[in-house]
Design a protein around this motif. Structure first.
Motif, mmCIF file in Angstrom:
data_model
loop_
_atom_site.group_PDB
_atom_site.id
_atom_site.type_symbol
_atom_site.label_atom_id
_atom_site.label_comp_id
_atom_site.label_asym_id
_atom_site.label_seq_id
_atom_site.Cartn_x
_atom_site.Cartn_y
_atom_site.Cartn_z
ATOM 1 N N SER A 154 0.830 -1.211 0.000
ATOM 2 C CA SER A 154 0.000 0.000 0.000
ATOM 3 C C SER A 154 0.859 1.254 0.000
ATOM 4 O O SER A 154 0.514 2.265 -0.639
ATOM 5 N N GLN A 155 1.968 1.212 0.699
ATOM 6 C CA GLN A 155 2.896 2.351 0.715
ATOM 7 C C GLN A 155 3.449 2.595 -0.692
ATOM 8 O O GLN A 155 3.491 3.743 -1.168
ATOM 9 N N ALA A 167 0.617 3.946 -2.869
ATOM 10 C CA ALA A 167 0.307 5.346 -2.568
ATOM 11 C C ALA A 167 1.274 6.280 -3.289
ATOM 12 O O ALA A 167 0.862 7.293 -3.875
ATOM 13 N N LEU A 210 -6.338 5.689 5.239
ATOM 14 C CA LEU A 210 -5.595 5.876 3.993
ATOM 15 C C LEU A 210 -6.483 6.498 2.919
ATOM 16 O O LEU A 210 -6.009 7.291 2.097
ATOM 17 N N LEU A 255 -5.382 9.889 0.908
ATOM 18 C CA LEU A 255 -5.129 9.890 -0.533
ATOM 19 C C LEU A 255 -6.266 10.474 -1.359
ATOM 20 O O LEU A 255 -6.169 10.540 -2.592
#
Length: 244
Positions: A117-118, A121, A166, A170
């Motif tokens: 996910s990092q 992103a 998150l 985002l």
């Protein structure tokens, strides 16, 4: 131009079904699993499509996440969708969990969400669009005394909250972040004997076990959406609605 999706845990079960569904749409699919041999078996079952890229590696390692995105962009240009599917489920009384089981669940279910996910992103925010979908668990929404499972409740429950956080972080970059929280789904994870199936089916008010297609449909809905973010979509036959 075809879209590209990364699916972790793509060699079997829900991950395989999700990868198959995106391939059927003509998407490029980057499948990850710990074992290259199992990925190759999955590719063979799918007819060895040219747009199915195999990237083996332990998803708990940040290097694997970086390599996933590097190889995906090298092969296909950009990544439009990340499906964090890789996970393990161990249900037992809290006193019976071993240290090794704690480490396995933290590695696969927590780190296996965070590092991809990092990377997503960073990649998607730079592109100004994208979808991150995480497979969590309905039991984390409403624990069940019939199925003691503190570690999945702990980690998957945290992921449900992380998805919402998150999504907010985002939203300004037009990256949508959602989760699918399955109940009991018929996958190789579960035994197939009639007694076990009857018990598992009884864990939902609808009285049946779900199918991988039920989860696939939910994932596709979320990645088709343009106005859904921060959602936890239960696919559980009603097991989180209350008691019955």
């Amino acid at each position: 131009m075809s879209k590209t999706v990364i699916v972790t845990g793509a060699s079997s079960g829900l991950g395989f079904a999700i990868a198959e569904a995106y391939l059927a749409r003509g998407y490029n699919v980057v499948g990850n699993a710990r074992s290259l041999a199992r990925l190759q078996e999955a590719a063979q079952k799918l007819g060895n499509p040219a747009n199915f890229l195999l990237v083996e590696g332990d998803i708990a390692q940040p290097e694997t996440a970086r390599r996933l995105f590097a190889q995906a962009t090298e092969a296909f240009g950009t990544v439009d969708i990340l499906v964090n599917n890789a996970g393990i489920f161990i249900a037992k009384p809290v006193t019976e969990y071993s240290e090794a089981e704690v480490e396995r669940i933290v590695d696969t279910n927590l780190k296996g969400f965070f590092y991809p996910s990092q990377a997503a992103a960073k990649h998607m925010a730079a592109n100004g669009s994208g979808h991150i979908v995480t497979i969590t668990a309905a039991i984390a929404m409403q624990p069940n005394a019939k199925v003691p499972a503190l570690l999945p409740v702990l980690i998957k429950g945290g992921l449900n909250s992380a998805v919402r956080g998150l999504a907010l972080e985002l939203a300004g970059s037009h990256v949508q972040v959602n989760a699918v929280a399955p109940g009991i789904i018929q996958t190789p994870m579960h035994a197939t004997d009639e007694q076990t199936r009857a018990f598992l089916g009884g864990l939902a008010p609808t009285g049946r076990i779900g199918t991988p297609q039920d989860v696939v449909d939910a994932v596709l809905y979320l990645t088709d959406s343009t106005f859904v973010t921060g959602a936890i979509l239960n696919v559980d036959g009603g097991s989180t609605t209350g008691t019955w």
